[in-house]
Design a protein around this motif. Structure first.
Motif, mmCIF file in Angstrom:
data_model
loop_
_atom_site.group_PDB
_atom_site.id
_atom_site.type_symbol
_atom_site.label_atom_id
_atom_site.label_comp_id
_atom_site.label_asym_id
_atom_site.label_seq_id
_atom_site.Cartn_x
_atom_site.Cartn_y
_atom_site.Cartn_z
ATOM 1 N N PHE A 4 0.826 -1.198 0.000
ATOM 2 C CA PHE A 4 0.000 0.000 0.000
ATOM 3 C C PHE A 4 0.867 1.258 0.000
ATOM 4 N N ASN A 5 0.300 2.342 -0.493
ATOM 5 C CA ASN A 5 0.946 3.653 -0.411
ATOM 6 C C ASN A 5 0.220 4.468 0.649
ATOM 7 N N PHE A 6 0.976 5.089 1.555
ATOM 8 C CA PHE A 6 0.432 5.922 2.621
ATOM 9 C C PHE A 6 0.986 7.320 2.443
ATOM 10 N N ASN A 7 0.102 8.297 2.223
ATOM 11 C CA ASN A 7 0.543 9.661 1.958
ATOM 12 C C ASN A 7 -0.361 10.689 2.610
ATOM 13 N N LYS A 8 0.254 11.781 3.045
ATOM 14 C CA LYS A 8 -0.494 12.951 3.493
ATOM 15 C C LYS A 8 -0.931 13.702 2.243
ATOM 16 N N ILE A 9 -2.192 14.099 2.210
ATOM 17 C CA ILE A 9 -2.645 14.826 1.014
ATOM 18 C C ILE A 9 -2.369 16.317 1.196
ATOM 19 N N ILE A 39 -4.753 15.220 6.579
ATOM 20 C CA ILE A 39 -5.490 14.081 6.040
ATOM 21 C C ILE A 39 -4.498 13.127 5.368
ATOM 22 N N TYR A 40 -4.634 11.859 5.704
ATOM 23 C CA TYR A 40 -3.767 10.821 5.145
ATOM 24 C C TYR A 40 -4.618 9.797 4.410
ATOM 25 N N LEU A 41 -4.107 9.360 3.250
ATOM 26 C CA LEU A 41 -4.793 8.339 2.454
ATOM 27 C C LEU A 41 -3.923 7.096 2.344
ATOM 28 N N LEU A 42 -4.574 5.960 2.393
ATOM 29 C CA LEU A 42 -3.920 4.693 2.119
ATOM 30 C C LEU A 42 -4.475 4.211 0.790
ATOM 31 N N GLN A 43 -3.571 3.882 -0.131
ATOM 32 C CA GLN A 43 -3.984 3.464 -1.466
ATOM 33 C C GLN A 43 -3.465 2.066 -1.780
ATOM 34 N N ASP A 44 -4.300 1.319 -2.473
ATOM 35 C CA ASP A 44 -3.925 0.034 -3.051
ATOM 36 C C ASP A 44 -3.850 0.285 -4.549
ATOM 37 N N LYS A 45 -2.637 0.360 -5.058
ATOM 38 C CA LYS A 45 -2.381 0.828 -6.426
ATOM 39 C C LYS A 45 -2.932 2.257 -6.532
ATOM 40 N N LEU A 47 -6.278 2.990 -6.039
ATOM 41 C CA LEU A 47 -7.558 3.046 -5.337
ATOM 42 C C LEU A 47 -7.371 3.526 -3.901
ATOM 43 N N ASP A 48 -8.092 4.582 -3.528
ATOM 44 C CA ASP A 48 -8.093 5.051 -2.141
ATOM 45 C C ASP A 48 -8.899 4.061 -1.315
ATOM 46 N N ILE A 49 -8.244 3.407 -0.342
ATOM 47 C CA ILE A 49 -8.931 2.365 0.433
ATOM 48 C C ILE A 49 -9.157 2.749 1.893
ATOM 49 N N ALA A 50 -8.449 3.774 2.374
ATOM 50 C CA ALA A 50 -8.603 4.176 3.767
ATOM 51 C C ALA A 50 -8.188 5.626 3.925
ATOM 52 N N VAL A 51 -8.735 6.242 4.976
ATOM 53 C CA VAL A 51 -8.444 7.647 5.253
ATOM 54 C C VAL A 51 -8.278 7.822 6.758
ATOM 55 N N MET A 52 -7.496 8.834 7.115
ATOM 56 C CA MET A 52 -7.323 9.187 8.519
ATOM 57 C C MET A 52 -7.126 10.695 8.588
ATOM 58 N N ALA A 53 -7.862 11.345 9.497
ATOM 59 C CA ALA A 53 -7.730 12.789 9.702
ATOM 60 C C ALA A 53 -7.251 13.026 11.129
ATOM 61 N N LEU A 54 -6.132 13.755 11.260
ATOM 62 C CA LEU A 54 -5.521 14.007 12.557
ATOM 63 C C LEU A 54 -5.562 15.492 12.878
ATOM 64 N N TYR A 55 -5.938 15.812 14.119
ATOM 65 C CA TYR A 55 -6.106 17.195 14.554
ATOM 66 C C TYR A 55 -5.360 17.429 15.872
ATOM 67 N N PRO A 56 -4.484 18.445 15.913
ATOM 68 C CA PRO A 56 -3.795 18.745 17.176
ATOM 69 C C PRO A 56 -4.709 19.514 18.137
ATOM 70 N N LEU A 81 -2.886 -0.856 11.114
ATOM 71 C CA LEU A 81 -1.777 -0.177 10.435
ATOM 72 C C LEU A 81 -1.951 1.334 10.513
ATOM 73 N N LEU A 82 -3.178 1.806 10.314
ATOM 74 C CA LEU A 82 -3.437 3.244 10.394
ATOM 75 C C LEU A 82 -3.184 3.770 11.809
ATOM 76 N N ILE A 83 -3.604 3.008 12.812
ATOM 77 C CA ILE A 83 -3.362 3.410 14.201
ATOM 78 C C ILE A 83 -1.861 3.486 14.466
ATOM 79 N N ASP A 84 -1.113 2.503 13.978
ATOM 80 C CA ASP A 84 0.344 2.527 14.144
ATOM 81 C C ASP A 84 0.944 3.764 13.482
ATOM 82 N N LYS A 85 0.456 4.105 12.293
ATOM 83 C CA LYS A 85 0.929 5.303 11.590
ATOM 84 C C LYS A 85 0.590 6.557 12.397
#
Length: 155
Positions: A4-9, A39-45, A47-56, A81-85
């Protein structure tokens, strides 16, 4: 995670409401927090398969405002995996605590967070009554209160 690819948008990127709506009820509710989140996206190729939004919330506390995985990708460890990230991002940012809020009727979510090292910390009374224009139900119960769970990053 290697497949998977994990990136901040980027701030100018389109907000992935389709994924965010898997964990929140309305675009209006999402818009109350999303513009102040990373906002972070996890992609499979491609395809966006998961999202995570973090707020301080403060200089010491980072909150997971939204975390969601496409249904076809659930029960494969992606949420963990997202929680670990999120823990890694929080530690690198110098935060001491990672928090998350979920409905007190979200028994599966509560169990998931506890399994990932979160402990019950508090309650936001009537959160779902005060912040949504209509009643929301989960597990056959009307959602009223938000349970706050926290993970101590110094562990």
């Amino acid at each position: 995670m290697e497949k998977f690819n994990f990136n901040k948008i980027n701030s100018g990127s389109e907000i992935p409401y389709d994924l965010l709506l898997l964990a929140d009820e309305t675009v209006e509710a999402i818009d109350k927090y999303i513009f102040n989140c990373d906002i972070y996206l996890l992609q499979d190729k491609l395809l966006d398969i998961a999202v995570m939004a973090l707020y301080p919330n403060s200089s010491t506390e980072l909150e997971i405002k939204n975390i969601a995985v496409l249904e076809n990708y659930r029960s494969q460890g992606i949420g963990g995996l997202l929680i670990d990230k999120a823990k890694q991002i929080a530690k690198e940012g110098g935060f001491k605590t990672l928090t998350v809020g979920t409905s007190d009727t979200g028994f599966q979510q509560i169990k998931f967070y506890e399994k990932n090292g979160f402990l019950k910390k508090g309650m936001r009374k009537d959160f779902f009554i005060d912040n949504y224009p209509f009643p929301i139900y989960e597990n056959g119960l009307q959602m009223h209160d938000m349970l706050i769970l926290a993970h101590d990053l110094s562990e």
